[in-house]
Design a protein around this motif. Structure first.
Motif, mmCIF file in Angstrom:
data_model
loop_
_atom_site.group_PDB
_atom_site.id
_atom_site.type_symbol
_atom_site.label_atom_id
_atom_site.label_comp_id
_atom_site.label_asym_id
_atom_site.label_seq_id
_atom_site.Cartn_x
_atom_site.Cartn_y
_atom_site.Cartn_z
ATOM 1 N N THR A 12 74.665 -25.119 22.920
ATOM 2 C CA THR A 12 75.042 -24.146 23.915
ATOM 3 C C THR A 12 74.807 -24.478 25.420
ATOM 4 O O THR A 12 75.981 -24.355 26.305
ATOM 5 C CB THR A 12 74.182 -22.677 23.935
ATOM 6 O OG1 THR A 12 74.347 -22.259 22.474
ATOM 7 C CG2 THR A 12 74.654 -21.744 24.804
ATOM 8 N N VAL A 13 73.831 -25.178 25.611
ATOM 9 C CA VAL A 13 73.866 -25.753 27.061
ATOM 10 C C VAL A 13 74.715 -26.769 27.308
ATOM 11 O O VAL A 13 75.513 -26.673 28.412
ATOM 12 C CB VAL A 13 72.297 -26.115 27.332
ATOM 13 C CG1 VAL A 13 72.268 -26.886 28.490
ATOM 14 C CG2 VAL A 13 71.236 -25.113 27.210
ATOM 15 N N MET A 14 75.084 -27.433 26.375
ATOM 16 C CA MET A 14 76.306 -28.642 26.562
ATOM 17 C C MET A 14 77.314 -27.999 26.836
ATOM 18 O O MET A 14 78.177 -28.447 27.697
ATOM 19 C CB MET A 14 76.008 -29.622 25.325
ATOM 20 C CG MET A 14 75.015 -30.431 25.093
ATOM 21 S SD MET A 14 75.049 -31.246 23.516
ATOM 22 C CE MET A 14 76.551 -32.504 23.762
ATOM 23 N N GLN A 15 77.724 -27.059 26.068
ATOM 24 C CA GLN A 15 78.804 -26.207 26.192
ATOM 25 C C GLN A 15 79.143 -25.861 27.512
ATOM 26 O O GLN A 15 80.067 -25.995 28.335
ATOM 27 C CB GLN A 15 79.032 -25.242 25.176
ATOM 28 C CG GLN A 15 80.214 -24.365 25.356
ATOM 29 C CD GLN A 15 80.303 -23.376 24.275
ATOM 30 O OE1 GLN A 15 79.455 -23.195 23.385
ATOM 31 N NE2 GLN A 15 81.650 -22.529 24.180
ATOM 32 N N MET A 112 81.272 -15.217 30.556
ATOM 33 C CA MET A 112 81.131 -16.049 29.233
ATOM 34 C C MET A 112 79.650 -16.165 28.615
ATOM 35 O O MET A 112 79.954 -16.111 27.488
ATOM 36 C CB MET A 112 81.426 -17.432 29.948
ATOM 37 C CG MET A 112 82.801 -17.512 30.618
ATOM 38 S SD MET A 112 84.160 -17.372 29.277
ATOM 39 C CE MET A 112 83.845 -18.588 28.061
ATOM 40 N N PHE A 113 78.716 -15.943 29.490
ATOM 41 C CA PHE A 113 77.337 -16.229 28.679
ATOM 42 C C PHE A 113 77.353 -14.945 27.717
ATOM 43 O O PHE A 113 76.562 -15.093 26.646
ATOM 44 C CB PHE A 113 76.430 -16.132 29.790
ATOM 45 C CG PHE A 113 76.012 -17.591 30.362
ATOM 46 C CD1 PHE A 113 76.325 -18.937 29.596
ATOM 47 C CD2 PHE A 113 75.701 -17.635 31.596
ATOM 48 C CE1 PHE A 113 76.300 -19.964 30.161
ATOM 49 C CE2 PHE A 113 75.550 -18.985 32.265
ATOM 50 C CZ PHE A 113 75.836 -20.188 31.360
ATOM 51 N N GLU A 114 77.839 -13.697 28.324
ATOM 52 C CA GLU A 114 77.495 -12.711 27.426
ATOM 53 C C GLU A 114 78.229 -12.895 26.320
ATOM 54 O O GLU A 114 77.955 -12.064 24.936
ATOM 55 C CB GLU A 114 78.084 -11.291 28.254
ATOM 56 C CG GLU A 114 77.066 -10.758 29.175
ATOM 57 C CD GLU A 114 77.537 -9.848 29.980
ATOM 58 O OE1 GLU A 114 78.684 -9.495 30.178
ATOM 59 O OE2 GLU A 114 76.768 -8.965 30.801
ATOM 60 N N LEU A 115 79.188 -13.461 26.183
ATOM 61 C CA LEU A 115 80.215 -13.811 24.871
ATOM 62 C C LEU A 115 79.465 -14.669 23.902
ATOM 63 O O LEU A 115 79.408 -14.577 22.754
ATOM 64 C CB LEU A 115 81.545 -14.306 25.189
ATOM 65 C CG LEU A 115 82.554 -13.351 25.751
ATOM 66 C CD1 LEU A 115 83.868 -14.161 26.412
ATOM 67 C CD2 LEU A 115 83.003 -12.118 25.032
ATOM 68 N N LEU A 122 70.919 -10.123 31.577
ATOM 69 C CA LEU A 122 72.153 -10.689 32.221
ATOM 70 C C LEU A 122 72.886 -9.424 32.343
ATOM 71 O O LEU A 122 73.676 -9.169 33.222
ATOM 72 C CB LEU A 122 72.875 -11.482 31.150
ATOM 73 C CG LEU A 122 72.643 -13.136 31.685
ATOM 74 C CD1 LEU A 122 73.432 -13.970 30.872
ATOM 75 C CD2 LEU A 122 72.888 -13.565 32.913
ATOM 76 N N GLN A 123 72.871 -8.566 31.577
ATOM 77 C CA GLN A 123 73.625 -7.147 31.419
ATOM 78 C C GLN A 123 73.231 -6.455 32.581
ATOM 79 O O GLN A 123 73.933 -5.823 33.427
ATOM 80 C CB GLN A 123 73.447 -6.312 30.146
ATOM 81 C CG GLN A 123 73.970 -7.102 29.075
ATOM 82 C CD GLN A 123 73.850 -6.483 27.551
ATOM 83 O OE1 GLN A 123 73.058 -5.334 27.748
ATOM 84 N NE2 GLN A 123 74.143 -7.243 26.521
#
Length: 233
Positions: A12-15, A112-115, A122-123
């Motif tokens: 996830t971090v790499m993405q 994007m992170f919420e997806l 974050l919300q």
């Protein structure tokens, strides 16, 4: 990272650290384009010097300290402290394009992170931005996600350094233009300085938050009046 680190979290971090991650960073040079138009950056060597100045005289005092301060707040469940960091890192940015660029990137990062990753904080951050109670900044968004995934502050800062430098180099590849091979070599050289930069941030007084290089700040301000621009800031 310890042996218990989830490989999916690493992926996830790499993405999200990929320079092609669609958050709009490719639209911003944060003053670099002004130096290119002034012909002060015209090859790999000059780009290296600019990146060195940017990381050592701007990044560590803004994004770098913001990551550390946000982590401190998260560790102490101090949400008001996070909102204070958001306010301070935004208002201390002199150039309007840079301020607005950071807010735009942060808003897209949150979407994007919420997806990709469920985070109630974050919300809440997203709602505060919508209600104009907070501005939004990429370093804070990134720190919230990294902390929730269980990465240390040092790891988060190294990943954020990588993401920032990778994007700036890719932007320089198309703006200078710089060859892809030169860009990769430059990425390797910069990466070798990340541990030293992280150590500087770790040992830095919070009183240094917002310190900056006048030359780079002026380049960010002057960007608004360039006759021809590839980037929004």
């Amino acid at each position: 990272m310890n042996n218990k680190t989830n490989i999916l979290d690493v992926l996830t971090v790499m993405q999200v650290c990929d320079s092609n991650f669609p958050v709009g960073s490719f639209n911003h040079s944060y003053g670099m384009e002004t130096y290119i138009r002034d012909r002060r950056i015209d090859d790999s060597s000059a780009m290296k010097e600019w990146l060195k100045a940017y990381l050592n005289n701007v990044f560590i005092y803004s994004d770098g300290l913001a990551v550390r301060m946000t982590y401190d707040c998260l560790d102490n469940n101090d949400l008001e402290g996070i909102w204070k960091v958001d306010n301070e890192i935004t208002v201390q940015s002199v150039a309007s394009e840079t301020r607005n660029g950071s807010k735009l990137v942060a808003a897209r990062m949150i979407r994007m992170f919420e997806l990709l990753h469920d985070s109630s904080l974050l919300q809440e951050y997203d709602k505060r931005i919508a209600d104009k109670k907070s501005f939004g900044h990429p370093a804070i968004v990134f720190s919230i996600v990294m902390h929730s995934l269980g990465f240390s502050m040092e790891e988060a800062l190294n990943f954020h350094l990588y993401s920032t430098v990778s994007t700036l180099i890719q932007n320089s590849v198309r703006a200078i233009p710089l060859g892809q091979k030169d860009g990769q070599l430059l990425m390797k050289e910069c990466s070798e300085s990340f541990s030293r930069l992280t150590e500087k941030v770790n040992n830095m007084s919070y009183d240094m938050f917002g310190a900056s290089s006048p030359g780079i700040e002026l380049s960010q301000i002057k960007h608004e009046i360039l006759e021809f621009r590839l980037f929004m800031s």
